[in-house]
Design a protein around this motif. Sequence first.
Motif, PDB file in Angstrom:
ATOM      1  N   THR A  33       0.834  -1.211   0.000  1.00 47.56           N
ATOM      2  CA  THR A  33       0.000   0.000   0.000  1.00 47.56           C
ATOM      3  C   THR A  33       0.865   1.256   0.000  1.00 47.56           C
ATOM      4  O   THR A  33       0.610   2.196  -0.759  1.00 47.56           O
ATOM      5  N   LEU A  34       1.898   1.268   0.832  1.00 44.18           N
ATOM      6  CA  LEU A  34       2.794   2.420   0.895  1.00 44.18           C
ATOM      7  C   LEU A  34       3.562   2.586  -0.416  1.00 44.18           C
ATOM      8  O   LEU A  34       3.791   3.703  -0.878  1.00 44.18           O
ATOM      9  N   ALA A  35       3.942   1.461  -1.018  1.00 43.21           N
ATOM     10  CA  ALA A  35       4.652   1.518  -2.299  1.00 43.21           C
ATOM     11  C   ALA A  35       3.751   2.087  -3.391  1.00 43.21           C
ATOM     12  O   ALA A  35       4.181   2.908  -4.210  1.00 43.21           O
ATOM     13  N   VAL A  36       2.485   1.676  -3.406  1.00 47.13           N
ATOM     14  CA  VAL A  36       1.517   2.181  -4.391  1.00 47.13           C
ATOM     15  C   VAL A  36       1.313   3.682  -4.205  1.00 47.13           C
ATOM     16  O   VAL A  36       1.341   4.454  -5.170  1.00 47.13           O
ATOM     17  N   LEU A  37       1.101   4.093  -2.951  1.00 47.86           N
ATOM     18  CA  LEU A  37       0.887   5.516  -2.664  1.00 47.86           C
ATOM     19  C   LEU A  37       2.080   6.362  -3.115  1.00 47.86           C
ATOM     20  O   LEU A  37       1.909   7.410  -3.750  1.00 47.86           O
ATOM     21  N   GLU A  38       3.284   5.904  -2.780  1.00 50.64           N
ATOM     22  CA  GLU A  38       4.473   6.678  -3.141  1.00 50.64           C
ATOM     23  C   GLU A  38       4.647   6.736  -4.660  1.00 50.64           C
ATOM     24  O   GLU A  38       5.043   7.765  -5.205  1.00 50.64           O
ATOM     25  N   PHE A  39       4.343   5.644  -5.330  1.00 53.88           N
ATOM     26  CA  PHE A  39       4.439   5.620  -6.796  1.00 53.88           C
ATOM     27  C   PHE A  39       3.489   6.650  -7.411  1.00 53.88           C
ATOM     28  O   PHE A  39       3.862   7.393  -8.321  1.00 53.88           O
ATOM     29  N   ILE A  40       2.257   6.695  -6.909  1.00 56.54           N
ATOM     30  CA  ILE A  40       1.258   7.639  -7.427  1.00 56.54           C
ATOM     31  C   ILE A  40       1.688   9.074  -7.156  1.00 56.54           C
ATOM     32  O   ILE A  40       1.603   9.943  -8.037  1.00 56.54           O
ATOM     33  N   ILE A  41       2.139   9.341  -5.934  1.00 57.61           N
ATOM     34  CA  ILE A  41       2.553  10.698  -5.568  1.00 57.61           C
ATOM     35  C   ILE A  41       3.693  11.180  -6.461  1.00 57.61           C
ATOM     36  O   ILE A  41       3.654  12.282  -7.018  1.00 57.61           O
ATOM     37  N   ARG A  42       4.711  10.339  -6.589  1.00 55.04           N
ATOM     38  CA  ARG A  42       5.870  10.711  -7.406  1.00 55.04           C
ATOM     39  C   ARG A  42       5.499  10.861  -8.881  1.00 55.04           C
ATOM     40  O   ARG A  42       5.942  11.786  -9.551  1.00 55.04           O
ATOM     41  N   GLY A  43       4.677   9.932  -9.376  1.00 51.49           N
ATOM     42  CA  GLY A  43       4.280   9.991 -10.783  1.00 51.49           C
ATOM     43  C   GLY A  43       3.453  11.221 -11.103  1.00 51.49           C
ATOM     44  O   GLY A  43       3.667  11.883 -12.125  1.00 51.49           O
ATOM     45  N   ALA A  44       2.509  11.552 -10.217  1.00 49.06           N
ATOM     46  CA  ALA A  44       1.659  12.727 -10.418  1.00 49.06           C
ATOM     47  C   ALA A  44       2.484  14.007 -10.445  1.00 49.06           C
ATOM     48  O   ALA A  44       2.226  14.921 -11.241  1.00 49.06           O
ATOM     49  N   ALA A  45       3.502  14.066  -9.570  1.00 49.24           N
ATOM     50  CA  ALA A  45       4.359  15.255  -9.511  1.00 49.24           C
ATOM     51  C   ALA A  45       5.329  15.315 -10.685  1.00 49.24           C
ATOM     52  O   ALA A  45       5.476  16.348 -11.342  1.00 49.24           O
ATOM     53  N   LYS A  46       5.978  14.194 -10.962  1.00 47.16           N
ATOM     54  CA  LYS A  46       6.990  14.165 -12.016  1.00 47.16           C
ATOM     55  C   LYS A  46       6.412  14.502 -13.383  1.00 47.16           C
ATOM     56  O   LYS A  46       7.011  15.240 -14.166  1.00 47.16           O
ATOM     57  N   PHE A  47       5.208  13.940 -13.658  1.00 44.81           N
ATOM     58  CA  PHE A  47       4.605  14.149 -14.973  1.00 44.81           C
ATOM     59  C   PHE A  47       3.559  15.259 -14.964  1.00 44.81           C
ATOM     60  O   PHE A  47       2.834  15.436 -15.942  1.00 44.81           O
TER      61      PHE A  47
END
Length: 221
Positions: free
Chosen positions: A79-93
Amino acid sequence: TWETHITFQQDMKFKFCGNHECPEWIMSEITSLSKISAIKVRMLTVLLIAKIKGQNYDIEKIWKYCTDSGLSEAETKSTLAVLEFIIRGAAKFQVEDADLMKEIEQLGLHHENTESLIKAISKEREALTSVTKHAVFRLSKPLGIDFQISYIVATDKLKAVAAPTGVLDASISLKIAYSDNIAQKKKDTTFSISKSQLGGLLAELRRCEEIISKLEIQTLL
């Protein structure tokens, strides 16, 4: 009890994944987020954003929010890995809130939880974009590698070696120390690999490098 049934179109692209298909592990693990209340999703997101920004954050609180929601240790990590992936992806792109809302709900997360997640990201969007612009998503960070090379000069069947070098085969024993960014602990793993296996691994890594290079080029087009 919530049950989510999702049908994905073939080759569906997601902006928070850089206009590529969403990784399968995200699609399979995001359902764990639906077991957490919208309020705790927001709190978890705020704490993970602090982590991404390099600020102090309470890892015990993160684990407590998840375990209080009935998640196992494995579910908490995913769950934490999914959340961090979404946060980083939303910001990066630089994904707009409306687009991110649509994409996350397409993956099966409840509207209330998706809304809490996006509100927390939106408040820190500028800082996150700056931090993640050149960052790499990592679940762990390597700390050091120890290795030992072993040479095989004889076997049960062959007492004398006919090979020109006097060596039948070679293997490498590796001990890799790393920092688990989710559990916040130092860990290590040990394994051995033969010369032939190492050659195969190097070939696969070169192939991965080529694929990544092609994807980066496509993203820039």
